[in-house]
Design a protein around this motif. Structure first.
Motif, PDB file in Angstrom:
ATOM      1  N   VAL A   1      -4.104 -21.876   8.622  1.00 49.41           N
ATOM      2  CA  VAL A   1      -4.392 -21.538   7.141  1.00 49.41           C
ATOM      3  C   VAL A   1      -3.017 -21.564   6.279  1.00 49.41           C
ATOM      4  O   VAL A   1      -1.997 -20.942   6.953  1.00 49.41           O
ATOM      5  N   GLY A   2      -2.837 -22.526   5.213  1.00 46.65           N
ATOM      6  CA  GLY A   2      -1.760 -22.607   4.658  1.00 46.65           C
ATOM      7  C   GLY A   2      -0.847 -23.582   5.309  1.00 46.65           C
ATOM      8  O   GLY A   2      -1.234 -24.402   6.308  1.00 46.65           O
ATOM      9  N   GLY A   3       0.308 -23.826   4.703  1.00 45.23           N
ATOM     10  CA  GLY A   3       1.348 -24.785   5.045  1.00 45.23           C
ATOM     11  C   GLY A   3       0.689 -26.340   5.128  1.00 45.23           C
ATOM     12  O   GLY A   3       0.788 -27.235   6.076  1.00 45.23           O
TER      13      GLY A   3
ATOM     14  N   VAL B   1       5.672 -15.489  -6.506  1.00 38.84           N
ATOM     15  CA  VAL B   1       6.747 -14.647  -6.122  1.00 38.84           C
ATOM     16  C   VAL B   1       6.355 -14.481  -4.565  1.00 38.84           C
ATOM     17  O   VAL B   1       7.508 -13.801  -4.083  1.00 38.84           O
ATOM     18  N   CYS B   2       5.698 -15.337  -4.003  1.00 36.88           N
ATOM     19  CA  CYS B   2       5.752 -15.146  -2.667  1.00 36.88           C
ATOM     20  C   CYS B   2       5.296 -16.742  -2.106  1.00 36.88           C
ATOM     21  O   CYS B   2       4.780 -17.313  -2.621  1.00 36.88           O
ATOM     22  N   ASP B   3       5.318 -16.926  -0.604  1.00 38.05           N
ATOM     23  CA  ASP B   3       4.972 -18.183  -0.014  1.00 38.05           C
ATOM     24  C   ASP B   3       3.914 -18.093   0.900  1.00 38.05           C
ATOM     25  O   ASP B   3       3.575 -18.789   1.669  1.00 38.05           O
ATOM     26  N   TYR B   4       3.364 -16.836   0.996  1.00 38.00           N
ATOM     27  CA  TYR B   4       2.225 -16.374   2.008  1.00 38.00           C
ATOM     28  C   TYR B   4       1.112 -17.240   1.482  1.00 38.00           C
ATOM     29  O   TYR B   4       0.760 -17.537   0.304  1.00 38.00           O
ATOM     30  N   PRO B   5       0.186 -17.623   2.676  1.00 40.96           N
ATOM     31  CA  PRO B   5      -1.172 -18.128   2.189  1.00 40.96           C
ATOM     32  C   PRO B   5      -1.968 -17.142   1.317  1.00 40.96           C
ATOM     33  O   PRO B   5      -1.896 -16.060   1.332  1.00 40.96           O
ATOM     34  N   LEU B   6      -2.537 -18.141   0.228  1.00 40.58           N
ATOM     35  CA  LEU B   6      -3.532 -17.026  -0.719  1.00 40.58           C
ATOM     36  C   LEU B   6      -4.972 -17.344  -0.322  1.00 40.58           C
ATOM     37  O   LEU B   6      -5.452 -18.379  -0.244  1.00 40.58           O
ATOM     38  N   HIS B   7      -5.777 -16.262  -0.379  1.00 38.65           N
ATOM     39  CA  HIS B   7      -7.124 -16.283  -0.057  1.00 38.65           C
ATOM     40  C   HIS B   7      -7.852 -16.245  -1.321  1.00 38.65           C
ATOM     41  O   HIS B   7      -7.719 -15.134  -2.079  1.00 38.65           O
ATOM     42  N   LEU B   8      -8.592 -17.073  -1.849  1.00 39.29           N
ATOM     43  CA  LEU B   8      -9.201 -16.932  -3.238  1.00 39.29           C
ATOM     44  C   LEU B   8     -10.645 -16.369  -3.044  1.00 39.29           C
ATOM     45  O   LEU B   8     -11.355 -16.651  -2.367  1.00 39.29           O
ATOM     46  N   GLY B   9     -10.812 -15.622  -4.467  1.00 39.44           N
ATOM     47  CA  GLY B   9     -12.260 -15.162  -4.536  1.00 39.44           C
ATOM     48  C   GLY B   9     -12.367 -14.317  -6.116  1.00 39.44           C
ATOM     49  O   GLY B   9     -11.395 -13.981  -6.345  1.00 39.44           O
TER      50      GLY B   9
ATOM     51  N   GLY C   1      -3.532 -26.121  -7.573  1.00 40.45           N
ATOM     52  CA  GLY C   1      -2.897 -26.252  -6.207  1.00 40.45           C
ATOM     53  C   GLY C   1      -2.912 -24.794  -5.645  1.00 40.45           C
ATOM     54  O   GLY C   1      -2.152 -24.952  -4.560  1.00 40.45           O
ATOM     55  N   ILE C   2      -3.384 -23.850  -6.183  1.00 39.59           N
ATOM     56  CA  ILE C   2      -3.222 -22.673  -5.743  1.00 39.59           C
ATOM     57  C   ILE C   2      -4.424 -22.281  -4.851  1.00 39.59           C
ATOM     58  O   ILE C   2      -5.674 -22.559  -5.166  1.00 39.59           O
ATOM     59  N   GLY C   3      -4.232 -21.994  -3.700  1.00 34.37           N
ATOM     60  CA  GLY C   3      -5.359 -21.512  -2.675  1.00 34.37           C
ATOM     61  C   GLY C   3      -5.158 -21.980  -1.265  1.00 34.37           C
ATOM     62  O   GLY C   3      -5.113 -23.086  -1.267  1.00 34.37           O
ATOM     63  N   ASP C   4      -5.463 -21.188  -0.275  1.00 36.24           N
ATOM     64  CA  ASP C   4      -5.554 -21.748   1.241  1.00 36.24           C
ATOM     65  C   ASP C   4      -6.902 -21.442   1.873  1.00 36.24           C
ATOM     66  O   ASP C   4      -7.159 -22.201   2.760  1.00 36.24           O
TER      67      ASP C   4
END
Length: 374
Positions: free
Chosen positions: A24-26, A200-208, A233-236
């Motif tokens: 997830v992410g990256g 403000v962060c580089d952690y993966p984002l879970h969308l909903g 481009g947002i969302g992993d």
């Protein structure tokens, strides 16, 4: 350079974590997630629902763990599942410890809601010992009191601040294997919160979009919100929250990704809304084809157009096409080129056969490519 830059999606850079075997992410493919709605204590029913979700493509499945009995069933559920299981934890930190020991691949938990930092430390120890990642799940409907007092109401800034506070509690324990969500039922609030958090962060984002509604209304609402974010481009990972069978959530999630050209699974159907020009019943034909082709997981495209106004043009862009003609005879296109006519009574079965043949050819070519690369 892309020849069609207007449809390019540049994904937000993020660090990569693992949810079980799913990256997830990256830059990993956007994962489609859903959540069971069976009583978790009923392991057999929960396992069966997970199986049905996996059949339509679920990459990750979340299971609620509100009781000791629920976490007691998690061992059997995790062992039976072909995909990683996320244990949904609220308030009771011991449920997180039990779920981690039972084989959950990820813990959905808000560190600030389980009590002291020592409890957070215990959960982190359990997660590290069992190879679990986590998801911080901020929700506009359950924001902390101090943030509501500070901002007066749920707002993007409040959701982002809540997420950062929860994140810090894990970071203080040197734990970074987590993704984050900032969900709201209000589309504008959710989108703005995700946009703010992405900066403000580089952690993966879970969308909903949470509590989106029933199958039709929830699909529209989620598509608007998640579509805006995904296009930016947002969302992993994504989860479409519907008051419907979880299987439908997975299907809608893939339709979203397919529509944006982000990720495809199965047959992408291009069809007209039908009108008086149609040479056959487009609506019923598409319904029959979608049902008959549900088992095909290979990515390919099929156009179903009722007349020759837009039919030939659409067929040129798809792997297989059918265009309505006169006298009950309709034109079939293969790889964008006119091929042959087919009588209406045999049309659906014929198209299904062509799609299955094309899918087999595509898979065989993939296998040959992999073999040549070894």
């Amino acid at each position: 350079m892309s020849v069609r830059p207007w449809r390019d999606i540049v994904r937000r850079p993020s660090r990569r974590i693992m949810v079980g075997k799913v990256p997830v992410g990256g830059g990993a493919p956007i994962a489609v997630q859903t959540m069971t709605n069976t009583p978790t204590e009923d392991a057999a029913a929960t396992i069966d629902q997970i199986r049905r979700c996996v059949e339509v493509g679920a990459d990750i499945v979340r299971v609620s763990c509100p009781t000791v009995e629920a976490t007691a069933a998690m061992g059997a559920i995790c062992r039976a599942s072909e995909v990683p299981i996320v244990a949904d934890i609220h308030f009771h930190y011991k449920r997180a410890l039990e779920a981690a020991d039972a084989g959950a691949a990820c813990l959905r938990i808000n560190p600030g809601n389980i009590g002291s930092q020592e409890r957070v430390r215990e959960v982190v120890r359990a997660a590290k010992a069992n190879g679990c990642s986590m998801r911080i799940g901020v929700n506009a409907g359950s924001l902390e009191r101090h943030l509501l007092e500070k901002y007066g109401e749920p707002c993007p800034e409040a959701l982002v601040e809540s997420a950062l506070e929860h994140m810090k509690m894990l970071q203080d324990e040197d734990f970074h294997e987590f993704k984050v969500s900032v969900k709201a039922s209000d589309v504008f609030l959710a989108v703005a919160a995700y946009q703010g958090l992405s900066e403000v962060c580089d952690y993966p984002l879970h969308l909903g979009i949470t509590e989106a509604g029933g199958l039709q209304g929830g699909t529209v609402k989620s598509s608007i919100g998640l579509g805006m974010l995904l296009w930016a481009g947002i969302g992993d990972t994504i989860r479409v929250s519907l008051s419907a069978d979880p299987v439908e959530e997975v299907k809608v999630g893939y339709h979203m990704l397919k529509s944006l050209g982000i990720r495809a699974r199965g047959v992408r159907v291009v069809s007209c809304p039908s009108c008086a020009r149609q040479g056959f019943d487009v609506v019923k034909t598409v319904e029959r084809l979608e049902t008959a082709l549900a088992h095909v997981t290979t990515e390919l495209s099929l156009s179903v157009l009722g007349c020759v106004v837009n039919g030939p043009g659409e067929a040129r862009e798809t792997d297989i096409g059918i265009t309505g003609g006169g006298g009950g005879k309709h034109m079939v296109y293969l790889s964008g080129v006119t091929s042959h006519h087919i009588d209406e009574p045999a049309m659906v079965d014929h198209i299904v056969s062509l799609v299955e043949k094309k899918a087999a050819e595509i898979e065989a070519a993939k296998a040959m490519t992999l073999l040549a690369a070894e």
